[in-house]
Design an enzyme around this catalytic site. Structure first.
Site, short mmCIF file in Angstrom:
data_model
loop_
_atom_site.label_atom_id
_atom_site.label_comp_id
_atom_site.label_asym_id
_atom_site.label_seq_id
_atom_site.Cartn_x
_atom_site.Cartn_y
_atom_site.Cartn_z
N LEU A 75 -8.81 -0.99 4.93
CA LEU A 75 -9.56 -2.24 5.06
C LEU A 75 -10.74 -2.20 4.11
O LEU A 75 -11.65 -1.39 4.25
CB LEU A 75 -10.04 -2.43 6.49
CG LEU A 75 -10.86 -3.70 6.76
CD1 LEU A 75 -10.05 -4.95 6.44
CD2 LEU A 75 -11.36 -3.72 8.20
N GLU A 105 -11.07 -4.48 18.32
CA GLU A 105 -10.54 -3.43 19.22
C GLU A 105 -11.68 -2.74 19.95
O GLU A 105 -12.66 -2.32 19.30
CB GLU A 105 -9.74 -2.41 18.41
CG GLU A 105 -8.53 -2.98 17.74
CD GLU A 105 -7.79 -1.95 16.89
OE1 GLU A 105 -6.73 -2.29 16.36
OE2 GLU A 105 -8.30 -0.81 16.75
N THR A 122 0.34 -1.28 11.01
CA THR A 122 -0.20 -0.06 11.59
C THR A 122 -1.43 0.41 10.81
O THR A 122 -1.83 1.56 10.91
CB THR A 122 0.85 1.07 11.60
OG1 THR A 122 1.34 1.26 10.27
CG2 THR A 122 2.01 0.74 12.53
N HIS A 164 -3.47 0.78 19.11
CA HIS A 164 -3.98 1.65 18.04
C HIS A 164 -3.63 3.11 18.35
O HIS A 164 -4.47 4.01 18.25
CB HIS A 164 -5.48 1.49 17.87
CG HIS A 164 -5.96 1.84 16.49
ND1 HIS A 164 -6.92 1.14 15.82
CD2 HIS A 164 -5.59 2.83 15.63
CE1 HIS A 164 -7.15 1.66 14.64
NE2 HIS A 164 -6.34 2.69 14.49
N GLY A 195 0.83 -1.20 0.00
CA GLY A 195 0.00 0.00 0.00
C GLY A 195 0.86 1.25 0.00
O GLY A 195 1.50 1.58 1.00
N LEU A 196 0.89 1.95 -1.14
CA LEU A 196 1.78 3.09 -1.30
C LEU A 196 0.96 4.39 -1.38
O LEU A 196 1.13 5.20 -2.27
CB LEU A 196 2.64 2.92 -2.55
CG LEU A 196 3.91 3.77 -2.65
CD1 LEU A 196 4.86 3.46 -1.50
CD2 LEU A 196 4.60 3.55 -3.99
N GLY A 197 0.08 4.57 -0.39
CA GLY A 197 -0.62 5.84 -0.26
C GLY A 197 0.24 6.83 0.50
O GLY A 197 1.47 6.76 0.47
N ARG A 199 -4.95 -1.75 9.56
CA ARG A 199 -6.17 -2.27 10.16
C ARG A 199 -5.94 -3.74 10.51
O ARG A 199 -5.37 -4.51 9.72
CB ARG A 199 -7.36 -2.13 9.22
CG ARG A 199 -7.90 -0.71 9.10
CD ARG A 199 -8.54 -0.25 10.40
NE ARG A 199 -9.14 1.07 10.33
CZ ARG A 199 -8.52 2.20 10.61
NH1 ARG A 199 -7.25 2.18 10.98
NH2 ARG A 199 -9.15 3.36 10.53
N PHE A 203 -1.18 6.97 15.60
CA PHE A 203 -1.54 8.31 15.11
C PHE A 203 -1.33 9.39 16.16
O PHE A 203 -1.33 10.57 15.84
CB PHE A 203 -3.02 8.33 14.71
CG PHE A 203 -3.95 8.38 15.89
CD1 PHE A 203 -4.45 9.60 16.34
CD2 PHE A 203 -4.29 7.23 16.58
CE1 PHE A 203 -5.30 9.65 17.45
CE2 PHE A 203 -5.13 7.27 17.68
CZ PHE A 203 -5.63 8.49 18.12
#
Length: 335
Positions: A212, A268, A237, A297, A154-156, A239, A300
């Site tokens: 996800l 969670e 890190t 979690h 995932g390269l966002g 989901r 952030f």
């Protein structure tokens, strides 16, 4: 008056920041509800914008919001919103994709580096009774960065930030993301895997950074973990349900996976019976001691990120309701 924006929770002591962003055209109300179902019908009937942070929003919930035009998820992930039901109603769904980019990227790298430098192994050994000898440990976890391939799924925004950090630490970086256009990898100076299998085959460290979705649910299971090089590290890190945590436990017990850093779990907060890996972690089982890091979690979390959540969420909702054009729209094809 364009209408009312309803915050399902009461997250802030006042609405000064929100009023400064929305201006006189929008009224802000903090519902302070423990869940969406507890929002009074009178407020639900009036809301044109709905702010969601921790809560889940179902299709049944939406029936109580006849005037709703936009929902803003006050965070990156939008899996807790029934996007299909919103789409059927023509309700805009937006998120806030950039509030904690640096924090989550730093956290992912901190997990990977702590494992690869053996910090937890030595920490556990030196606080044992009696403490271990005053010397280094040899362990498959401990490797030089420039001998390793750091794989990113995932390269966002966050995946890109992790790629730059891993590259700065000397690792060879490779990413898999079929939704990114050709050439992104060249701009970053990294390699690109053409398939998930190609990524797994070379990733000494695998860091997960996908949303996800139905496509990514359970994407990394027993078969995928087995394709990683022996002695690999897995970091999540993103989901929890992207990764089969029971398969990860089995791969760690067998020794195929050397270590893991998890900021997210499938459920969670965790409930009994907790996953095998979490139970072993809490019990300080020898087979996970020094090889596993679990954080709640919290990747952030900084005061700056919380301020960004507040400001960027309000700005996103204002753009959705007042224009000139919506921002951060989660389109149907992203479901």
């Amino acid at each position: 008056m364009a209408g009312m924006v309803l915050y399902s929770e009461t997250l802030y002591p006042d609405d000064a920041v929100e009023r400064g962003i929305f201006g006189p055209d929008i009224r802000v109300v903090f519902a302070g509800a423990a869940r969406i179902a507890e929002i009074p019908d009178t407020l639900a009937a009036e809301a044109e914008g709905l702010m969601i942070f921790r809560h889940f929003l179902t299709g049944d919930d939406l029936a109580r919001f006849p005037r709703l035009r936009a929902v803003v998820r006050m965070g990156v992930g939008y899996d807790r919103l029934d996007r299909a039901a919103c789409a059927r109603r023509g309700i805009l769904v937006c998120n806030v994709p950039d509030y904690g980019t640096t924090e989550v990227a730093d956290h992912a790298m901190a997990l990977a580096l702590a494992l690869r430098r053996g910090l937890l192994l030595h920490h556990a050994a030196q606080r044992a009774a009696p403490p271990a000898a005053w010397t280094y440990l040899d362990h498959p976890l401990i490797r030089r960065n420039d001998t390793l391939t750091f794989g990113i799924l995932g390269l966002g925004r966050i995946g890109t930030a992790v790629a730059l950090r891993a590259k700065a630490f000397g690792a060879r970086v490779i990413a898999y993301d079929p939704y990114q256009p050709n050439g992104v990898e060249r701009a970053l100076g990294i390699a690109r895997a053409r398939s998930l299998e190609d990524l797994l085959a070379v990733a000494d460290t695998l860091s997960l950074h996908t949303p996800l979705t139905p496509e990514t649910l359970g994407m990394i299971g027993a078969a995928e973990l087995a394709k990683l090089p022996r002695g690999a590290v897995v970091v999540n890190t993103a989901r929890g349900p992207i990764l089969d945590i029971e398969a990860l436990a089995a791969a760690m017990q067998s020794g195929h996976i050397a270590g893991a850093g998890l900021d997210v779990l499938p459920t969670e907060p965790p409930v009994e019976p907790v996953p095998t890996l979490l139970a072993a972690y809490r019990a300080r089982a020898p087979w996970v001691e020094g090889r596993l890091i679990i954080t709640p979690h919290s990747a952030f979390h900084t005061p700056e990120a919380w301020q960004d959540i507040r400001v960027k969420s309000a700005e996103t909702m204002r753009a959705a309701l007042l224009g000139p054009r919506p921002q951060n729209v989660i389109t149907p094809e992203m479901f």
